[in-house]
Scaffold this motif. Structure first.
Motif, PDB file in Angstrom:
ATOM      1  N   UNK A 172       0.808  -1.219   0.000  1.00 33.76           N
ATOM      2  CA  UNK A 172       0.000   0.000   0.000  1.00 33.76           C
ATOM      3  C   UNK A 172       0.833   1.257   0.000  1.00 33.76           C
ATOM      4  N   UNK A 173       2.102   1.147   0.406  1.00 32.53           N
ATOM      5  CA  UNK A 173       2.992   2.298   0.400  1.00 32.53           C
ATOM      6  C   UNK A 173       4.248   2.041  -0.409  1.00 32.53           C
ATOM      7  N   UNK A 174       4.710   0.798  -0.420  1.00 32.57           N
ATOM      8  CA  UNK A 174       5.926   0.426  -1.129  1.00 32.57           C
ATOM      9  C   UNK A 174       5.682  -0.853  -1.913  1.00 32.57           C
ATOM     10  N   UNK A 175       6.494  -1.039  -2.960  1.00 30.83           N
ATOM     11  CA  UNK A 175       6.332  -2.199  -3.822  1.00 30.83           C
ATOM     12  C   UNK A 175       7.679  -2.865  -4.066  1.00 30.83           C
ATOM     13  N   UNK A 176       7.684  -4.186  -3.911  1.00 28.61           N
ATOM     14  CA  UNK A 176       8.852  -5.017  -4.156  1.00 28.61           C
ATOM     15  C   UNK A 176       8.566  -5.908  -5.355  1.00 28.61           C
ATOM     16  N   UNK A 177       9.455  -5.894  -6.339  1.00 29.32           N
ATOM     17  CA  UNK A 177       9.415  -6.858  -7.432  1.00 29.32           C
ATOM     18  C   UNK A 177      10.460  -7.924  -7.154  1.00 29.32           C
ATOM     19  N   UNK A 178       9.978  -9.153  -6.919  1.00 28.30           N
ATOM     20  CA  UNK A 178      10.859 -10.275  -6.622  1.00 28.30           C
ATOM     21  C   UNK A 178      10.867 -11.180  -7.845  1.00 28.30           C
ATOM     22  N   UNK A 179      12.006 -11.260  -8.531  1.00 24.74           N
ATOM     23  CA  UNK A 179      12.100 -12.002  -9.789  1.00 24.74           C
ATOM     24  C   UNK A 179      13.272 -12.971  -9.748  1.00 24.74           C
ATOM     25  N   UNK A 180      13.035 -14.104  -9.121  1.00 25.97           N
ATOM     26  CA  UNK A 180      14.026 -15.176  -9.053  1.00 25.97           C
ATOM     27  C   UNK A 180      13.257 -16.486  -8.844  1.00 25.97           C
ATOM     28  N   UNK A 181      13.496 -17.483  -9.668  1.00 26.96           N
ATOM     29  CA  UNK A 181      14.404 -17.613 -10.782  1.00 26.96           C
ATOM     30  C   UNK A 181      13.647 -17.363 -12.078  1.00 26.96           C
ATOM     31  N   UNK A 182      14.371 -16.799 -13.055  1.00 26.26           N
ATOM     32  CA  UNK A 182      13.780 -16.604 -14.358  1.00 26.26           C
ATOM     33  C   UNK A 182      14.859 -16.228 -15.354  1.00 26.26           C
ATOM     34  N   UNK A 183      14.647 -16.619 -16.602  1.00 29.75           N
ATOM     35  CA  UNK A 183      15.393 -16.027 -17.687  1.00 29.75           C
ATOM     36  C   UNK A 183      14.699 -14.732 -18.083  1.00 29.75           C
ATOM     37  N   UNK A 184      14.862 -14.332 -19.326  1.00 28.81           N
ATOM     38  CA  UNK A 184      14.149 -13.152 -19.803  1.00 28.81           C
ATOM     39  C   UNK A 184      12.653 -13.332 -19.572  1.00 28.81           C
ATOM     40  N   UNK A 185      12.017 -12.336 -18.970  1.00 25.85           N
ATOM     41  CA  UNK A 185      10.617 -12.465 -18.600  1.00 25.85           C
ATOM     42  C   UNK A 185       9.731 -12.657 -19.829  1.00 25.85           C
ATOM     43  N   UNK A 186       8.722 -13.522 -19.727  1.00 24.86           N
ATOM     44  CA  UNK A 186       7.766 -13.681 -20.825  1.00 24.86           C
ATOM     45  C   UNK A 186       6.984 -12.384 -21.063  1.00 24.86           C
ATOM     46  N   UNK A 187       6.464 -12.238 -22.273  1.00 30.00           N
ATOM     47  CA  UNK A 187       5.689 -11.043 -22.594  1.00 30.00           C
ATOM     48  C   UNK A 187       4.474 -10.896 -21.683  1.00 30.00           C
ATOM     49  N   UNK A 188       3.919 -12.029 -21.234  1.00 26.00           N
ATOM     50  CA  UNK A 188       2.763 -11.958 -20.329  1.00 26.00           C
ATOM     51  C   UNK A 188       3.135 -11.277 -19.017  1.00 26.00           C
ATOM     52  N   UNK A 189       4.364 -11.440 -18.570  1.00 28.08           N
ATOM     53  CA  UNK A 189       4.810 -10.759 -17.350  1.00 28.08           C
ATOM     54  C   UNK A 189       4.903  -9.255 -17.579  1.00 28.08           C
TER      55      UNK A 189
END
Length: 277
Positions: A172-189
């Motif tokens: 609600x005040x801050x946002x975390x993007x946690x991206x592990x594990x992944x290669x190049x993100x899919x277009x849907x992401x």
């Protein structure tokens, strides 16, 4: 699709992200290796353990087998834990034994959330009568609330006995993007990230200079390309911190790695770092 889990905590205004671990499955140094990077870490006495994150002492993300000891070494506990969020079912990201160990001392409510393979791996560790633990299966594209956070499940470019996810976590005040594990993100992401901004991005960077080891993890070039696209799409701006996690010994020694990451506006931080947003 929205799913409501747990109860919102309206009083929180400052998100604390504790980097329990920042390494890949084998950590750095790899015990079977004397490469320049493993030698550098031994010489400096630094250890990277598998990537795991504790948010506000309430939300544990990717609890691998070392997570309990990671917490203990930092002088913390998990008494106030309200939810576990796992991105996939590889054992460095999910050790369901933590549920058994918790059941010996606590019957407080706990939400366990993840894609189907995570839930299928976790259920057998508890008796069916363990009503205090709620298991919820989520899939890419779903938005849900858990432990006071609104979470968006993003598809990962990864394979782990089935679906693997990354997460956008908003209090609600801050946002975390946690991206592990992944290669190049899919277009849907990328479509799900449209119009969203992150205060902190924890982005995996496993393969370092090795570009031939497959596309289910990032190397330095694809990491930089991902940061650039995050920036061009507005997810990352001048005030966003971008931290490389899931680091393996295919990366250069730390000083060279930090220089490489700085060129795209990212950083490498040690296990145990506390980030407050």
């Amino acid at each position: 699709m929205a799913i409501a889990l747990g109860h919102a905590d309206q009083g929180r205004r400052l998100m604390e992200v504790l980097l329990l671990g920042t390494g890949a499955a084998d950590g750095i140094p790899n015990l079977f290796c004397r490469c320049a990077t493993c030698t550098d870490y031994r010489r400096r006495g630094e250890l990277r353990t598998p990537t795991s994150v504790l948010v506000d002492g309430r939300l544990l993300v990717d609890p691998g087998p070392e997570a309990p000891r990671q917490v203990a070494r930092l002088g913390r506990d998990l008494v106030g834990l309200a939810a576990i969020l796992a991105g996939h079912a590889h054992d460095d990201h999910l050790d369901p034994a933590v549920l058994l160990h918790r059941s010996w001392v606590s019957q407080a409510p706990l939400d366990v959330v993840g894609p189907a393979p995570v839930i299928e791996s976790s259920r057998p560790w508890l008796d069916p009568e363990q009503a205090a633990v709620t298991f919820t299966t989520v899939a890419a594209g779903q938005e849900f609330e858990v432990a006071g956070y609104r979470v968006t499940a993003l598809p990962a470019n990864h394979e782990a006995f089935g679906e693997a996810l990354c997460y956008l976590i908003d209090d609600g005040a801050s946002t975390l993007l946690y991206a592990s594990d992944t290669g190049l993100l899919p277009e849907a992401a990328w479509a799900l990230l449209e119009g969203r901004r992150a205060d902190l991005v924890l982005l995996e960077e496993t393969f370092g200079d090795r570009t031939e080891k497959g596309d289910h993890h990032l190397h330095l070039k694809t990491f930089a390309a991902t940061v650039e696209r995050l920036r061009s799409q507005g997810v990352v701006d001048a005030t966003t911190r971008v931290v490389a996690v899931h680091l393996a010994h295919d990366n250069p020694p730390l000083a060279a790695l930090r220089a490489d990451l700085a060129r795209c506006g990212a950083e490498a931080l040690p296990d145990g770092t506390v980030i407050r947003l």
